[in-house]
Scaffold this active site. Structure first.
Site, short mmCIF file in Angstrom:
data_model
loop_
_atom_site.label_atom_id
_atom_site.label_comp_id
_atom_site.label_asym_id
_atom_site.label_seq_id
_atom_site.Cartn_x
_atom_site.Cartn_y
_atom_site.Cartn_z
CB THR A 169 -0.86 -0.06 1.27
OG1 THR A 169 -1.72 -1.41 1.19
CG2 THR A 169 -1.95 1.13 1.10
CD GLU A 211 12.88 -21.68 25.95
OE1 GLU A 211 13.39 -21.69 24.97
OE2 GLU A 211 11.48 -21.84 25.99
P1 ADP Z 1 1.06 -4.09 3.09
O1 ADP Z 1 -0.15 -3.09 2.19
O2 ADP Z 1 1.98 -4.76 2.01
O3 ADP Z 1 0.13 -4.94 3.81
P2 ADP Z 1 1.60 -1.38 4.13
O4 ADP Z 1 2.10 -0.73 3.07
O5 ADP Z 1 0.38 -1.33 4.43
O6 ADP Z 1 1.69 -3.13 3.94
O7 ADP Z 1 2.54 -1.22 5.26
C1 ADP Z 1 2.16 -0.96 6.65
C2 ADP Z 1 3.47 -0.10 7.35
O8 ADP Z 1 4.32 -1.01 7.47
C3 ADP Z 1 3.53 1.15 6.47
O9 ADP Z 1 2.70 2.06 6.78
C4 ADP Z 1 4.92 1.44 6.95
O10 ADP Z 1 5.09 2.12 8.10
C5 ADP Z 1 5.46 0.23 7.22
N1 ADP Z 1 6.59 -0.53 6.11
C6 ADP Z 1 6.23 -1.55 5.62
N2 ADP Z 1 7.07 -1.72 4.53
C7 ADP Z 1 7.94 -0.59 4.60
C8 ADP Z 1 9.22 -0.26 4.02
N3 ADP Z 1 9.85 -1.09 2.94
N4 ADP Z 1 9.86 1.00 4.24
C9 ADP Z 1 9.41 1.70 5.14
N5 ADP Z 1 8.03 1.26 6.03
C10 ADP Z 1 7.65 0.35 5.70
ZN ZN Z 2 10.65 -24.97 23.12
MG MG Z 3 -1.92 -3.03 2.33
#
Ligand code: ADP
Ligand code: ZN
Ligand code: MG
Length: 630
Positions: free
Chosen positions: A227, A442
């Protein structure tokens, strides 16, 4: 317009009229009486006569048909209107009035005027309501530009803006995200850079006759930044960004999904160049099939989407991006050339990617100087970008809780545990005996891990119960990332997982429920070795299973006959047992170290990898021994 639309239209029309009538009768009972009669007082005839006699009455008017008497007292400001009905056959009234010097008159009822007034009072609201509804509806239709869509109720917001696409439009610069906000994911960024170039300058591509992809599909596990990347595209190209989530299409009313898609593309067409982003596209793009529970609504929506994607004029610069973590469930028609013909993998970040993401998010919080992000990246193989972002935030929260104004390395290390294993669970109080068992368990994992080739050193052992249900855990960090795993390494992993149970058996002669998760994971590895990785002697390179949901845990289904399935089970069992025996042997050989470290752990509850290694490798005649290789 299909049947559904017509039916719905009639329904909403009916609803609208119902509301109009209701509102009108409310008006009539509550508002009109006070407006019309607010100042008119009803009195009895005798009161009226008294008032005439006392000389209060100024003017009297008699309706000769209904015998209604309207009269006033006072003059100017203090004038007050009264109403009463004449007592039958009262012949003395005129005399009395004359005696008191009242001005009086009589009139015949004007039938038509009364009728007009009556109609006006009763029908005016209805007319206003209907006219208002019509106006609103017309405006709405103009907004939608969709003459087929006569949603009457829409004007009143019934059913939540029927027919609108519900897409959020955000100006390019307002997504507030550019490629700089996405760490790692260089391949994905590279693929998207071309699309950005196209959006910035569609004419250049048109001039040379190059056709750009209509759409690109971002696929990858949850939380990897799909996203985020789509938004960053809009930010980079500085174009409007229409985003809609697949699940939003699945509406309360049937037949709306297709209209939404149509509307979405119409809006985009007006604002081109722009990006349309369909998040979680698997919600509508699921493979169409003939199964009984097929969903007409979804299929219609999907068909509309396919039609729109074929239809739009790409010279204007519309790019459809979509994201999913279940690419295999998408309808093949969606992924054929001309639609989502580009597939951009957005994988879990590797070591350098994780470090970059940690650094990026750490930029937003106040950190103590000299934090080693490399260490944390090494501790978190398999963590997604979202996990890492969450870790930094958890660390910041912890710093605040601790009353500090900067985040320390320790905060981050703690938050890694929180994200991986859950919060510390204060309510779980283990008895000393249980603590001892968990310590041995552990330590068992840790020792088996440590005596192996050293590619995955132990970085932490803890016996603090977590909200995830774990009573403790042993963390191994990878020295450096590697992308191939050998058969030996898988076997070692199984042995390490068996180490916990092996220690319990060896020392206490009991089996506890604490090993359930270990057993599950060991079995999963063994099963993958047999059915997918071609690593068993019995079957060799034969594929016996098929992965589903590659990005969502990757569970496999067997594709072999029942007889073979039995043999697979036997082979899996053999592999796990082999690991179990190897773990038992390792621990037997290092029994003294096991005792020493387990007791130390029981006392300290959490020990670092260095402490562990210091005790294990201390030269006291009990240096770690490895079982002889088979
Ligand atoms: P997806 O849509 O792949 O499920 P998102 O784009 O919604 O994931 O990512 C969720 C959050 O994780 C983002 O808002 C960001 O804060 C963090 N994030 C994920 N990947 C990255 C990246 N490559 N660089 C920086 N932040 C990231
Ligand atoms: Zn264990
Ligand atoms: Mg997403």
């Amino acid at each position: 317009m299909d049947m559904n639309d017509k039916k719905k239209q009639r329904q909403s029309m009916f609803l609208y009229i119902l509301i109009a009538v209701l509102a009108m009768s409310l008006l009539r009972t509550f508002v009109y009486p006070s407006v019309m009669n607010g100042t008119v007082k009803e009195t009895s005839y005798s009161e009226f006569l008294q008032m005439v006699d006392s000389g209060e009455v100024e003017k009297v008017d008699l309706d000769s048909d209904t015998r209604q008497i309207t009269y006033t007292t006072g003059e100017g400001e203090s004038e007050q209107l009264y109403k009463t009905t004449q007592f039958p056959n009262d012949s003395t009234l005129v005399e009395r009035l004359e005696k008191s010097g009242v001005t009086f008159s009589a009139h015949l009822q004007d039938e038509t005027a009364t009728l007009m007034l009556y109609l006006l009072i009763n029908l005016l609201p209805l007319i206003i309501f209907l006219f208002g509804g019509w106006l609103l509806n017309r405006r709405l239709r103009k907004q939608m530009g969709d003459d087929n869509n006569m949603s009457f109720g829409g004007g009143f917001g019934l059913g939540g803006g029927l027919g609108r696409s519900g897409a959020k439009e955000v100006k390019g610069e307002d997504t507030g995200v550019t490629f700089r906000d996405v760490a790692g994911q260089d391949e994905a960024k590279e693929s998207l850079a071309e699309i950005v170039g196209f959006l910035k300058n569609p004419e250049r591509y048109a001039a040379i006759g190059a056709k750009l992809p209509h759409g690109a599909l971002l696929v990858g596990p949850p939380g990897t930044g799909k996203t985020l990347l789509a938004k960053a595209c809009a930010g980079e190209a500085n174009v409007p960004f229409f985003s809609i989530s697949g699940s939003e299409f699945v509406e309360m009313f049937v037949g709306r999904g297709a209209a939404r898609v149509r509307d979405l593309f119409r809006q985009a067409n007006e604002k081109a160049p722009c990006i349309i982003f369909i998040d979680e596209i698997d919600a509508i793009g699921k493979r169409r099939d003939t199964s009984l529970n097929s969903n007409d609504e979804r299929e219609q929506t999907l068909n509309q989407l396919l039609a729109e994607m074929d239809g739009f004029d790409n010279h204007k610069g519309i790019v459809v991006l979509a994201a999913t973590n279940r690419p295999e469930s998408l309808d093949p028609a969606l992924t054929r050339p001309g639609r989502f013909d580009r597939r951009i993998p957005v994988e879990l970040p590797d070591l350098t990617g994780r470090e970059a993401i940690l650094r990026l998010h750490a930029g937003d919080v106040r950190m103590e100087p000299g934090i080693d992000f490399g260490v944390i990246a090494r501790m978190t193989p398999g963590a997604s970008g979202a996990d890492l972002a969450n870790m930094i935030n958890e660390a910041a929260l912890r710093a605040v809780r601790m009353g500090r104004n900067r985040v320390s390395q320790n905060d981050i290390l703690e938050s890694v545990d929180v994200v991986i294993a859950g919060e510390k669970k204060k309510s779980t109080v283990l008895s000393e005996h249980e603590k001892e068992v968990v310590s041995y368990h552990e330590t068992g994992h840790a020792i088996v891990a440590a005596v192996q080739d050293g590619k995955k050193p132990v970085s932490k052992i803890t016996i603090v119960p977590r909200t995830s249900g774990a009573l403790g855990f042993t963390m191994q960090a990878e020295e450096d990332e590697h992308y191939l795993t050998t058969r030996e390494e898988y076997k070692q992993q199984i042995a390490v997982l068996c180490g916990g149970r092996a220690a319990e058996e060896l020392i206490f002669g009991v089996m506890t429920s604490g090993a359930a998760n270990d057993i599950e994971r060991a079995t999963r590895i063994a099963r993958a070795m047999v059915t997918q990785l071609g690593m068993s002697e019995r079957f060799g390179m034969m594929a016996l299973g098929q992965t589903r949901n590659q990005y969502l845990g990757g569970d496999a289904t067997l594709t072999c006959s029942e007889g073979t399935a039995q043999e697979v089970d036997a082979e899996v069992q053999r592999l796990v047992e082999e690991g179990h025996q190897s773990a038992l042997e390792t621990l037997r050989m290092n029994r003294f170290k096991l005792h020493e470290i387990a007791h130390y752990l029981q006392k300290k509850e959490t020990i670092t990898g260095e402490e562990f290694m210091r005790i294990l490798t201390r030269d006291d005649g009990f240096a770690p021994k490895m079982p002889a290789a088979e």
